[in-house]
Motif scaffolding. Structure first.
Motif, PDB file in Angstrom:
ATOM      1  N   LEU A  85      -3.139  -0.382   3.291  1.00 29.14           N
ATOM      2  CA  LEU A  85      -2.670   0.650   2.364  1.00 29.14           C
ATOM      3  C   LEU A  85      -3.149   2.057   2.720  1.00 29.14           C
ATOM      4  N   LEU A 108       4.655   2.357   1.156  1.00 25.64           N
ATOM      5  CA  LEU A 108       3.580   1.816   0.314  1.00 25.64           C
ATOM      6  C   LEU A 108       3.932   0.470  -0.309  1.00 25.64           C
ATOM      7  N   TRP A 109       5.137   0.373  -0.859  1.00 25.34           N
ATOM      8  CA  TRP A 109       5.510  -0.830  -1.598  1.00 25.34           C
ATOM      9  C   TRP A 109       5.492  -2.093  -0.755  1.00 25.34           C
ATOM     10  N   ARG A 111       3.693  -2.775   1.832  1.00 29.06           N
ATOM     11  CA  ARG A 111       2.303  -3.096   2.143  1.00 29.06           C
ATOM     12  C   ARG A 111       1.595  -3.677   0.929  1.00 29.06           C
ATOM     13  N   PHE A 112       1.829  -3.069  -0.225  1.00 35.34           N
ATOM     14  CA  PHE A 112       1.220  -3.590  -1.445  1.00 35.34           C
ATOM     15  C   PHE A 112       1.747  -4.985  -1.761  1.00 35.34           C
ATOM     16  N   ALA A 165      -4.666   0.876  -3.674  1.00 37.42           N
ATOM     17  CA  ALA A 165      -3.582   1.783  -3.276  1.00 37.42           C
ATOM     18  C   ALA A 165      -3.822   3.192  -3.800  1.00 37.42           C
ATOM     19  N   THR A 168      -6.581   4.904  -1.852  1.00 35.52           N
ATOM     20  CA  THR A 168      -6.156   5.337  -0.511  1.00 35.52           C
ATOM     21  C   THR A 168      -5.317   6.611  -0.572  1.00 35.52           C
ATOM     22  N   LEU A 236       0.328   2.594  -8.482  1.00 36.65           N
ATOM     23  CA  LEU A 236       1.222   2.674  -7.330  1.00 36.65           C
ATOM     24  C   LEU A 236       2.016   3.974  -7.343  1.00 36.65           C
ATOM     25  N   ALA A 239      -0.424   6.650  -6.344  1.00 36.07           N
ATOM     26  CA  ALA A 239      -0.731   6.566  -4.916  1.00 36.07           C
ATOM     27  C   ALA A 239       0.392   7.171  -4.081  1.00 36.07           C
ATOM     28  N   SER A 240       1.627   6.898  -4.470  1.00 34.72           N
ATOM     29  CA  SER A 240       2.779   7.426  -3.756  1.00 34.72           C
ATOM     30  C   SER A 240       2.826   8.951  -3.824  1.00 34.72           C
TER      31      SER A 240
END
Length: 248
Positions: A85, A108-109, A111-112, A165, A168, A236, A239-240
């Protein structure tokens, strides 16, 4: 679709899934055995000292798995997820991927999701192993309690990786993300000390499997599940946004 395939390929080709699965399976297989034969183990190590150990019940075998898996298993899951992430830990690779995605969320999605599914599957495998050995060595465990407890554990793991996430998004370093995520996840249970917050805190789900097989009602965990799902989605999203504002 290519990015999703890439994440699954990365997870399997790097053999990271083996460490994740091995950790949960180890405790799933070992926990009930130690619980069943703890009297004999203490007697052999006691040097003549008399040790009084209560007769184990099925819930003890499952609880042994939960207590160990919730620590070591979670640690392994966080370490593996942080490596995936931390989008910008390798700037050249990050810049290459960003030019081929319509947004950071597309990176991102997958990987999560890949890491959350892998962690939940490993937790499930360990729980099934503990269920089988407990039933074989100690006694039967209610199926509904096991299923509900496994669901609670999977929801918490997804929440924990959502925290990774988000962290990061604040740091480029995977090592830094691991440290900050663990601090956050260790601090969170302190909120449960307050009676008004205890039913809502996601960390309540950590020991749910052990408590459910001891007879706790499943309704006790509905609020924690709802909060965990909402916070995971918010983490999430955050994080994005954070990663989008940062130059690779």
């Amino acid at each position: 679709m290519t990015l999703w395939r890439m994440e699954w390929a990365r997870l399997f080709r790097t053999r990271r899934w083996i460490g994740l699965l091995a950790g949960y399976l180890f405790f799933g297989l070992l926990g009930p055995v130690i619980t069943r034969y703890q009297k004999e183990i203490f007697k052999s190590l006691g040097g003549g000292i008399k040790v009084i150990v209560p007769t184990p019940i099925p819930a003890d075998g499952i609880d042994s798995y939960v207590k160990n898996a919730s620590q070591i298993g979670l640690l392994v899951a966080v370490v593996i997820a942080a490596g995936a992430l931390a989008l910008d830990s390798k700037p050249e690779w990050s810049a290459f991927l960003r030019t081929r995605a319509r947004g950071v969320s597309q990176l991102l999605w997958p990987r999560f999701a890949a890491n959350a599914v892998a962690a939940s599957t490993a937790f499930l495998a360990g729980a099934l192993a503990a269920w089988y050995e407990t039933s074989l060595l100690i006694g039967g465990v209610p199926a509904f309690a096991m299923i509900a407890g496994i669901l609670c554990g999977a929801v918490y793991l997804a929440f924990a990786l959502g925290v990774v996430a988000l962290v990061t998004g604040l740091t480029r370093s995977a090592i830094g993300a691991i440290g900050l995520s663990l601090v956050a996840l260790l601090f969170l249970p302190l909120l449960g000390v307050l009676p008004a917050l205890e039913p809502w805190v996601p960390s309540k789900l950590v020991g749910a499997l052990g408590e459910l097989v001891r007879g706790a009602p499943a309704s006790d965990y509905v609020r924690a599940i709802a909060v965990s799902v909402a916070l995971t989605a918010a983490a999430l999203s955050g994080a994005s946004q954070l990663a989008s504002r940062r130059e690779p």
